[in-house]
Design a protein around this motif. Structure first.
Motif, PDB file in Angstrom:
ATOM      1  N   LEU A  18       0.837  -1.196   0.000  1.00  0.00           N
ATOM      2  CA  LEU A  18       0.000   0.000   0.000  1.00  0.00           C
ATOM      3  C   LEU A  18       0.875   1.252   0.000  1.00  0.00           C
ATOM      4  CD1 LEU A  18      -2.520  -1.028   2.797  1.00  0.00           C
ATOM      5  CD2 LEU A  18      -3.085  -0.793   0.365  1.00  0.00           C
ATOM      6  N   PRO A  19       0.389   2.353  -0.561  1.00  0.00           N
ATOM      7  CA  PRO A  19       1.133   3.614  -0.469  1.00  0.00           C
ATOM      8  C   PRO A  19       1.069   4.184   0.945  1.00  0.00           C
ATOM      9  CG  PRO A  19      -0.965   3.938  -1.600  1.00  0.00           C
ATOM     10  CD  PRO A  19      -0.822   2.467  -1.382  1.00  0.00           C
ATOM     11  N   GLU A  20       2.082   4.946   1.309  1.00  0.00           N
ATOM     12  CA  GLU A  20       2.174   5.697   2.564  1.00  0.00           C
ATOM     13  C   GLU A  20       2.455   4.826   3.794  1.00  0.00           C
ATOM     14  OE1 GLU A  20      -0.500   8.992   3.216  1.00  0.00           O
ATOM     15  OE2 GLU A  20      -1.211   8.882   1.157  1.00  0.00           O
ATOM     16  N   MET A  21       1.809   3.691   3.894  1.00  0.00           N
ATOM     17  CA  MET A  21       2.024   2.777   5.015  1.00  0.00           C
ATOM     18  C   MET A  21       1.664   1.384   4.532  1.00  0.00           C
ATOM     19  SD  MET A  21      -0.013   2.628   8.677  1.00  0.00           S
ATOM     20  CE  MET A  21       0.500   4.267   9.159  1.00  0.00           C
ATOM     21  N   ASN A  22       2.610   0.442   4.550  1.00  0.00           N
ATOM     22  CA  ASN A  22       2.277  -0.886   4.009  1.00  0.00           C
ATOM     23  C   ASN A  22       1.382  -1.658   4.980  1.00  0.00           C
ATOM     24  OD1 ASN A  22       3.811  -2.638   5.828  1.00  0.00           O
ATOM     25  ND2 ASN A  22       5.667  -1.985   4.758  1.00  0.00           N
ATOM     26  N   GLY A  23       0.830  -2.762   4.484  1.00  0.00           N
ATOM     27  CA  GLY A  23      -0.140  -3.515   5.258  1.00  0.00           C
ATOM     28  C   GLY A  23       0.400  -4.071   6.558  1.00  0.00           C
ATOM     29  N   PHE A  24       1.671  -4.486   6.574  1.00  0.00           N
ATOM     30  CA  PHE A  24       2.266  -5.009   7.798  1.00  0.00           C
ATOM     31  C   PHE A  24       2.394  -3.903   8.855  1.00  0.00           C
ATOM     32  CE2 PHE A  24       4.551  -8.417   5.093  1.00  0.00           C
ATOM     33  CZ  PHE A  24       3.452  -9.269   5.196  1.00  0.00           C
ATOM     34  N   GLU A  25       2.789  -2.704   8.418  1.00  0.00           N
ATOM     35  CA  GLU A  25       2.866  -1.574   9.346  1.00  0.00           C
ATOM     36  C   GLU A  25       1.476  -1.208   9.874  1.00  0.00           C
ATOM     37  OE1 GLU A  25       6.698   0.726   7.331  1.00  0.00           O
ATOM     38  OE2 GLU A  25       4.661   1.169   6.639  1.00  0.00           O
ATOM     39  N   LEU A  26       0.495  -1.206   8.963  1.00  0.00           N
ATOM     40  CA  LEU A  26      -0.872  -0.893   9.368  1.00  0.00           C
ATOM     41  C   LEU A  26      -1.408  -1.937  10.337  1.00  0.00           C
ATOM     42  CD1 LEU A  26      -3.417   0.818   9.125  1.00  0.00           C
ATOM     43  CD2 LEU A  26      -3.986  -0.433   7.027  1.00  0.00           C
ATOM     44  N   MET A  27      -1.045  -3.197  10.119  1.00  0.00           N
ATOM     45  CA  MET A  27      -1.517  -4.274  10.993  1.00  0.00           C
ATOM     46  C   MET A  27      -1.083  -4.049  12.432  1.00  0.00           C
ATOM     47  SD  MET A  27      -3.253  -7.058  11.142  1.00  0.00           S
ATOM     48  CE  MET A  27      -3.514  -8.260  12.457  1.00  0.00           C
ATOM     49  N   LYS A  28       0.101  -3.471  12.639  1.00  0.00           N
ATOM     50  CA  LYS A  28       0.570  -3.189  13.998  1.00  0.00           C
ATOM     51  C   LYS A  28      -0.334  -2.173  14.691  1.00  0.00           C
ATOM     52  CE  LYS A  28       5.374  -4.190  12.725  1.00  0.00           C
ATOM     53  NZ  LYS A  28       6.729  -3.613  12.492  1.00  0.00           N
ATOM     54  N   GLU A  29      -0.939  -1.281  13.904  1.00  0.00           N
ATOM     55  CA  GLU A  29      -1.881  -0.311  14.459  1.00  0.00           C
ATOM     56  C   GLU A  29      -3.261  -0.927  14.697  1.00  0.00           C
ATOM     57  OE1 GLU A  29      -0.988   2.788  15.257  1.00  0.00           O
ATOM     58  OE2 GLU A  29       1.058   2.462  14.536  1.00  0.00           O
ATOM     59  N   ILE A  30      -3.616  -1.906  13.864  1.00  0.00           N
ATOM     60  CA  ILE A  30      -4.937  -2.537  13.964  1.00  0.00           C
ATOM     61  C   ILE A  30      -4.983  -3.546  15.101  1.00  0.00           C
ATOM     62  CG2 ILE A  30      -6.563  -4.071  12.774  1.00  0.00           C
ATOM     63  CD1 ILE A  30      -5.657  -2.824  10.141  1.00  0.00           C
ATOM     64  N   GLN A  31      -3.893  -4.265  15.308  1.00  0.00           N
ATOM     65  CA  GLN A  31      -3.876  -5.403  16.212  1.00  0.00           C
ATOM     66  C   GLN A  31      -4.444  -5.108  17.609  1.00  0.00           C
ATOM     67  OE1 GLN A  31      -1.938  -6.452  18.983  1.00  0.00           O
ATOM     68  NE2 GLN A  31      -2.706  -8.566  18.895  1.00  0.00           N
ATOM     69  N   PRO A  32      -4.116  -3.967  18.242  1.00  0.00           N
ATOM     70  CA  PRO A  32      -4.682  -3.707  19.576  1.00  0.00           C
ATOM     71  C   PRO A  32      -6.190  -3.493  19.575  1.00  0.00           C
ATOM     72  CG  PRO A  32      -2.730  -2.356  19.170  1.00  0.00           C
ATOM     73  CD  PRO A  32      -3.124  -2.949  17.858  1.00  0.00           C
ATOM     74  N   ARG A  33      -6.787  -3.283  18.413  1.00  0.00           N
ATOM     75  CA  ARG A  33      -8.227  -3.016  18.341  1.00  0.00           C
ATOM     76  C   ARG A  33      -9.062  -4.294  18.408  1.00  0.00           C
ATOM     77  NH1 ARG A  33      -8.823   2.392  16.072  1.00  0.00           N
ATOM     78  NH2 ARG A  33      -6.759   3.183  15.532  1.00  0.00           N
ATOM     79  N   ASN A  34      -8.405  -5.443  18.366  1.00  0.00           N
ATOM     80  CA  ASN A  34      -9.088  -6.728  18.550  1.00  0.00           C
ATOM     81  C   ASN A  34     -10.202  -6.941  17.528  1.00  0.00           C
ATOM     82  OD1 ASN A  34      -9.539  -9.217  19.816  1.00  0.00           O
ATOM     83  ND2 ASN A  34     -11.154  -8.358  21.122  1.00  0.00           N
ATOM     84  N   MET A  35      -9.851  -6.845  16.243  1.00  0.00           N
ATOM     85  CA  MET A  35     -10.808  -7.133  15.182  1.00  0.00           C
ATOM     86  C   MET A  35     -10.186  -8.125  14.203  1.00  0.00           C
ATOM     87  SD  MET A  35     -10.669  -3.561  12.994  1.00  0.00           S
ATOM     88  CE  MET A  35     -11.159  -2.624  14.435  1.00  0.00           C
TER      89      MET A  35
END
Length: 219
Positions: A55-72
């Protein structure tokens, strides 16, 4: 049904996925990069994320680190098919990892599995005077229980999960009873007749000429 965020920078793929999510009754949001995705997650209630890696600007692995604490629930959908990438995806907490190109029916099936693992409350499907309690595997019509065989319920569940999508007899066999089921395609016809009769869905379960069947639901 569920609220799903599709994070995919290729518009044609994003449109294909969201079109089919809408057909089966899911709500969706679109993001074309990681920053857009985070903005949506801050504002909206999301049950599952379909996430590209490149993905542009932030790849999916980087984004996943932000998503993970949201428990979805998260399913990666990506062309990155190396073992190392798949391991990275799962170690970051993904529920599934799908390689492009993919079959849309397989994607919908995997979404259903991921949502079941999230213990979604939306496990009741209602149409006309019929109520199907998917987790309890019980069916009611006009307030009275309907007796279905295990095979009939499994076929009904596949029709509901893929509503408004035409499915061949072969695909119904595969999705409902597995690759190793030793039945013939005419077995599907027999069970469809039984479902129509028991549920009063003669006009809901449509025969698709030279293909198979579709459960037709408005909206």
């Amino acid at each position: 049904m569920a609220s799903i965020l599709v994070v995919e920078d290729e518009k044609s793929i994003s449109d294909l996925i969201t079109m089919n999510l809408k057909l089966v009754g899911h709500q969706f949001y679109k993001a074309y990069n990681g920053v857009e995705a985070l903005n949506i997650l801050e504002k909206e209630q999301v049950d599952l994320v379909l996430l590209d890696v490149m993905l542009p600007e932030m790849n999916g692995f980087e984004l996943m680190k932000e998503i993970q604490p949201r428990n979805m629930a998260v399913i990666f959908i990506t062309a990155k098919d190396s073992l190392a990438d798949r391991i990275t995806g799962f170690e970051l907490g993904a529920d599934d990892y799908i390689i492009k190109p993919f079959e849309i029916l397989e994607l919908l099936a995997r979404i259903n599995v991921a949502l079941r693992h999230q213990d979604q409350p939306s496990s009741v499907f209602a149409l006309d005077q019929v109520e199907v309690r998917l987790q309890e595997r019980k069916v009611w019509k006009d307030g009275h229980p309907v007796e279905l065989t295990a095979r009939e319920f499994e076929l009904l569940e596949v029709l509901i999960q893929n509503r408004n999508i035409a499915l061949s007899r072969e695909k119904l066999l595969e999705l409902a009873w597995g690759f190793d089921y030793e039945g013939e395609t005419r077995t599907v016809d027999v069970h469809i007749r039984q479902l129509r009769r028991k549920l009063g869905w003669e006009e809901r379960i449509k025969t698709i000429f030279k293909l198979g069947y579709r459960l037709e639901v408005e909206g």
